[in-house]
Write a protein that holds these residues in place. Sequence first.
Motif, short mmCIF file in Angstrom:
data_model
loop_
_atom_site.label_atom_id
_atom_site.label_comp_id
_atom_site.label_asym_id
_atom_site.label_seq_id
_atom_site.Cartn_x
_atom_site.Cartn_y
_atom_site.Cartn_z
N GLY A 82 11.63 -3.29 0.09
CA GLY A 82 11.65 -1.98 0.72
C GLY A 82 10.68 -1.81 1.87
N HIS A 83 10.13 -2.89 2.35
CA HIS A 83 9.18 -2.84 3.49
C HIS A 83 8.10 -1.79 3.23
N GLN A 84 7.56 -1.81 2.01
CA GLN A 84 6.58 -0.80 1.61
C GLN A 84 5.15 -1.20 1.96
N GLU A 85 5.02 -2.28 2.74
CA GLU A 85 3.72 -2.61 3.30
C GLU A 85 3.83 -2.47 4.81
N PRO A 86 3.61 -1.25 5.33
CA PRO A 86 3.79 -1.01 6.76
C PRO A 86 2.63 -1.50 7.61
N LEU A 87 1.50 -1.79 6.98
CA LEU A 87 0.30 -2.18 7.72
C LEU A 87 0.28 -3.69 7.94
N ASP A 88 -0.62 -4.12 8.80
CA ASP A 88 -0.81 -5.54 9.05
C ASP A 88 -2.30 -5.86 9.08
N GLY A 89 -2.60 -7.13 8.90
CA GLY A 89 -3.96 -7.62 9.06
C GLY A 89 -4.98 -6.92 8.20
N VAL A 90 -6.14 -6.71 8.80
CA VAL A 90 -7.28 -6.13 8.10
C VAL A 90 -6.98 -4.69 7.64
N ALA A 91 -6.05 -4.01 8.31
CA ALA A 91 -5.71 -2.62 7.94
C ALA A 91 -5.22 -2.52 6.50
N ILE A 92 -4.56 -3.56 6.00
CA ILE A 92 -4.08 -3.54 4.62
C ILE A 92 -5.26 -3.51 3.65
N ALA A 93 -6.20 -4.42 3.85
CA ALA A 93 -7.37 -4.49 2.96
C ALA A 93 -8.19 -3.20 3.07
N GLU A 94 -8.32 -2.67 4.29
CA GLU A 94 -9.08 -1.42 4.47
C GLU A 94 -8.40 -0.26 3.74
N ALA A 95 -7.07 -0.18 3.78
CA ALA A 95 -6.35 0.88 3.08
C ALA A 95 -6.53 0.74 1.57
N ALA A 96 -6.45 -0.49 1.06
CA ALA A 96 -6.63 -0.71 -0.38
C ALA A 96 -8.04 -0.31 -0.81
N ARG A 97 -9.02 -0.62 0.02
CA ARG A 97 -10.40 -0.27 -0.30
C ARG A 97 -10.61 1.25 -0.22
N LYS A 98 -10.15 1.85 0.86
CA LYS A 98 -10.37 3.29 1.08
C LYS A 98 -9.60 4.14 0.08
N PRO A 104 8.92 -12.39 -8.97
CA PRO A 104 8.79 -11.02 -8.46
C PRO A 104 10.14 -10.41 -8.09
N ARG A 105 10.38 -9.22 -8.61
CA ARG A 105 11.59 -8.47 -8.27
C ARG A 105 11.23 -7.19 -7.53
N TRP A 106 9.93 -6.90 -7.47
CA TRP A 106 9.41 -5.74 -6.74
C TRP A 106 7.92 -5.94 -6.55
N ASN A 107 7.28 -5.01 -5.89
CA ASN A 107 5.84 -5.06 -5.68
C ASN A 107 5.09 -4.95 -7.02
N PHE A 108 3.90 -5.49 -7.07
CA PHE A 108 3.00 -5.44 -8.21
C PHE A 108 3.47 -6.29 -9.39
N HIS A 109 4.15 -7.39 -9.09
CA HIS A 109 4.43 -8.41 -10.09
C HIS A 109 3.13 -9.20 -10.26
N LYS A 110 2.80 -9.56 -11.48
CA LYS A 110 1.51 -10.19 -11.76
C LYS A 110 1.70 -11.59 -12.36
N TYR A 111 1.05 -12.58 -11.74
CA TYR A 111 0.99 -13.93 -12.30
C TYR A 111 -0.44 -14.18 -12.75
N THR A 170 0.80 -1.23 0.00
CA THR A 170 0.00 0.00 0.00
C THR A 170 0.83 1.27 0.00
N ALA A 171 2.10 1.20 0.44
CA ALA A 171 2.95 2.40 0.47
C ALA A 171 3.96 2.43 -0.67
N CYS A 172 3.75 1.63 -1.67
CA CYS A 172 4.66 1.54 -2.82
C CYS A 172 4.31 2.61 -3.85
#
Length: 188
Positions: free
Chosen positions: A95-111, A146-153, A61-63
């Motif tokens: 780069g530890h660009q996902e600082p959130l945990d648990g449900v907070a990640i999904a809530e941030a993506a939704r919001k 994956p070499r970074w975030n948002f690699h798609k399979y 979410t922070a990427c």
Amino acid sequence: MPVVRREALCLIAGALALPARAAPLQSGATASAFGFAKPEGGTLALAAHAGKPILVVNTATACGYAPQFAGLQQLWTRFGPRGLTVIAVPSPEFGHQEPLDGVAIAEAARKNHGVTFPVTAKTSVTGPQAHPFYRWAAAEKPAETPRWNFHKYLVGRDGHVSAAFATPVEPTDPRVIAAIVRELDAVG
């Protein structure tokens, strides 16, 4: 005799301290063999989507690539009714660009990005601690990991990785759309 027992105990303790080896992947396995933990508990089993294409994307979410969530949502909105499943797999690597945990990640993506497709619990996607799905996908497409975030399979109807797209490839890129349409049109 105490020296022998001490050495034996040291060997046992040393063996227990070693990291567990990942279970070998079964040859011929398909994506249906795997599932991801849900942030709210339970498992998102890929077997529930057998015979349908699945786009699995490691996210953060922070990427700087987080705006790709919007493109993933467009794919989900456009192709979900035809059978495509989009799954976001938040990852702590890169780069530890996902600082959130648990449900907070999904809530941030939704919001922040309007995401309505499934978002899993934070999951490792590279290295010895990689989730079994990612180890399997790396075996299926060894040059396209994956070499970074948002690699798609893209998992095809047959349950195997039919395509992989590197981070800079936008979800709405014509190559991604063509691969999805090809899988949706394939006889299952």
